[in-house]
Write an enzyme that holds these catalytic residues in place. Structure first.
Site, PDB file in Angstrom:
ATOM      1  N   TRP A 215       0.824  -1.210   0.000  1.00 47.85           N
ATOM      2  CA  TRP A 215       0.000   0.000   0.000  1.00 47.85           C
ATOM      3  C   TRP A 215       0.854   1.254   0.000  1.00 47.85           C
ATOM      4  O   TRP A 215       0.558   2.223  -0.695  1.00 47.85           O
ATOM      5  CB  TRP A 215      -1.007   0.001   1.142  1.00 47.85           C
TER       6      TRP A 215
ATOM      7  N   ASP B  23      -1.743   6.718   6.147  1.00 51.19           N
ATOM      8  CA  ASP B  23      -2.823   5.883   5.634  1.00 51.19           C
ATOM      9  C   ASP B  23      -3.111   4.850   6.722  1.00 51.19           C
ATOM     10  O   ASP B  23      -2.323   3.940   6.959  1.00 51.19           O
ATOM     11  CB  ASP B  23      -2.366   5.203   4.337  1.00 51.19           C
TER      12      ASP B  23
ATOM     13  N   LYS C 114     -12.609  -1.514   6.467  1.00 53.98           N
ATOM     14  CA  LYS C 114     -11.885  -2.470   7.310  1.00 53.98           C
ATOM     15  C   LYS C 114     -12.274  -2.312   8.778  1.00 53.98           C
ATOM     16  O   LYS C 114     -12.762  -3.243   9.378  1.00 53.98           O
ATOM     17  CB  LYS C 114     -10.388  -2.325   7.093  1.00 53.98           C
TER      18      LYS C 114
HETATM   19  C1  PLP Z   1      -7.503  -1.411   1.660  1.00 49.39           C
HETATM   20  C2  PLP Z   1      -6.428  -0.414   1.735  1.00 49.39           C
HETATM   21  C3  PLP Z   1      -6.318   0.643   0.829  1.00 49.39           C
HETATM   22  C4  PLP Z   1      -7.225   0.804  -0.362  1.00 49.39           C
HETATM   23  O1  PLP Z   1      -8.463   1.213  -0.006  1.00 49.39           O
HETATM   24  P1  PLP Z   1      -9.587   1.517  -1.132  1.00 49.39           P
HETATM   25  O2  PLP Z   1     -10.695   2.035  -0.290  1.00 49.39           O
HETATM   26  O3  PLP Z   1      -9.891   0.216  -1.820  1.00 49.39           O
HETATM   27  O4  PLP Z   1      -9.038   2.511  -2.064  1.00 49.39           O
HETATM   28  C5  PLP Z   1      -5.302   1.558   1.022  1.00 49.39           C
HETATM   29  N1  PLP Z   1      -4.433   1.443   2.033  1.00 49.39           N
HETATM   30  C6  PLP Z   1      -4.489   0.421   2.920  1.00 49.39           C
HETATM   31  C7  PLP Z   1      -3.509   0.354   4.030  1.00 49.39           C
HETATM   32  C8  PLP Z   1      -5.491  -0.537   2.795  1.00 49.39           C
HETATM   33  O5  PLP Z   1      -5.562  -1.545   3.676  1.00 49.39           O
END
Ligand code: PLP
Length: 362
Positions: free
Chosen positions: A103, A173, A197
């Protein structure tokens, strides 16, 4: 009621049963309005009440530090990979990225399309199985920000200590570990997370930021991609994903009921310890992927001796009602995502299944 699956999906992921049941009870007639929340104007009092409550509940859980604002945006965390440099990586500046895995690499790829970047630290040499040392980072004076990925969902690693970046805004993030434990928001200029999540269903991305980082979008940026647009319009510039935001509010209420972030962390540690202990005590039959000191509380990655055995494990686990144990296609192996809403009982059942599987195949 039919049996709930043992849900270890990486995202969209398990939601608390209590939240689903409450949403179900309110589904057709929301607060006596004669309609569902999905059917009403996002400019009406009822929806705006929910919208504002979700934002203030979120800040409350983080101790209400002064000067922070919440935005509800769309396009997932992936859109923030681009929107962040579009808004903050301006002429003459450079942006630092800590490369911790899949990511983080996607985030830096987008920033490179916008402006100058540098790698502040990386665990690439370690195949991203650890979090690099970030205790003594030296950042250039023209750094717009330092970006980290607090939890690498695919590799199964998580920051313990966050770097001290002085006057350079630290941006994270937190898509796969937000609200899994208390954290000091004032260490950060901005954190963002796709909801699917730990916060609710897919469809909404939460941005929490110091207000001054949201007010200086470059003049040429299109309206919808500007943080200031969403700040000035209370995230109601265009139609928000109202049902998703309502669900986030319900999940936040549920977190409060679990003893807020302290209570959630205690439960998450019990869950993760149960699973990691099972891996570590299997005499090498199961092997954890991530460096022990960098192990994630949310995504537990592990392997068996061969890919054939892993395939068999996944197949038999599915027959027993376990969902989502296959590792991400980019790294293979096995992964159990044990987000806030995954109950202890699911992990207990998984550990029992693992013991049975080892007895038959060990
Ligand atoms: C799932 C995830 C993403 C992507 O998220 P989207 O909503 O599908 O764009 C980005 N960063 C991390 C750490 C993730 O777990």
């Amino acid at each position: 009621m039919s049996k709930r699956a043992y849900n270890f999906n990486a995202g969209p992921a398990a939601l608390p049963l209590e939240v689903l049941e409450r949403a179900q009870a309110q589904f057709v007639d929301f607060q006596g309005t004669g309609m569902s929340i999905m059917e009403m104007s996002h400019r009406g009092k009822v929806y705006e009440g929910v919208h504002n409550e979700a934002a203030s509940r979120l800040l409350n859980l983080l101790g209400n530090p002064e000067g922070y604002k919440v935005l509800f945006l769309q396009g997932g965390a992936s859109t923030q990979f681009a929107m962040l440099p579009m808004n903050l990586l301006t002429e003459g500046k450079t942006a630092g990225y800590v490369k911790t895995g899949s990511w983080a690499n996607k985030a830096v790829k987008e920033a490179k399309l916008i402006g100058e970047t540098f790698v502040a630290a990386s665990s690439e040499e370690d195949k991203y199985m650890s979090i690099p040392d970030v205790s003594n980072l030296v950042l250039p004076e023209n750094a717009a920000y330092l970006h980290i990925t607090s939890n690498e969902t695919i590799e199964g690693t998580q920051f313990g200590q966050y770097p001290d970046t002085g006057s350079v805004p630290l941006i994270a993030d937190m898509s796969s570990d937000i609200l899994c434990r208390p954290f000091d928001l004032t260490q950060f200029g901005m954190v963002y997370a796709g909801a699917q999540k730990n916060l609710g269903p897919s469809g909404v991305t939460v941005v929490i930021a110091r207000e001054e980082l949201l007010t200086n979008s470059p003049k040429h940026l299109p309206t919808i991609f500007r943080y200031d647009t969403h700040l000035d319009n209370n995230s109601l510039y265009n139609t928000p994903p109202s049902f998703s935001i309502y669900m986030v509010n319900e999940v936040l209420k549920w977190i409060e009921e679990q003893g807020s972030l302290e209570g959630i962390e205690k439960k998450n540690r019990e869950k993760a310890n149960l699973l990691y202990d099972a891996i570590d005590n299997s005499g090498g039959f199961f092997r954890g992927c991530a460096d022990v000191a960098s192990r994630s509380l949310m995504n537990v990655t592990f392997r068996l001796a061969s890919e054939d055995l892993e395939k068999q494990f996944i197949k038999e686990s599915e027959q027993e009602g376990f969902v989502g144990l296959k590792g991400h296609r980019s790294v293979g192996g096995l992964r159990a995502s044990i987000y806030n809403a995954v109950p202890y009982e699911s992990i207990k059942a998984l550990v029992e299944f693992m013991e049975q599987f080892q007895k038959k195949n060990g």
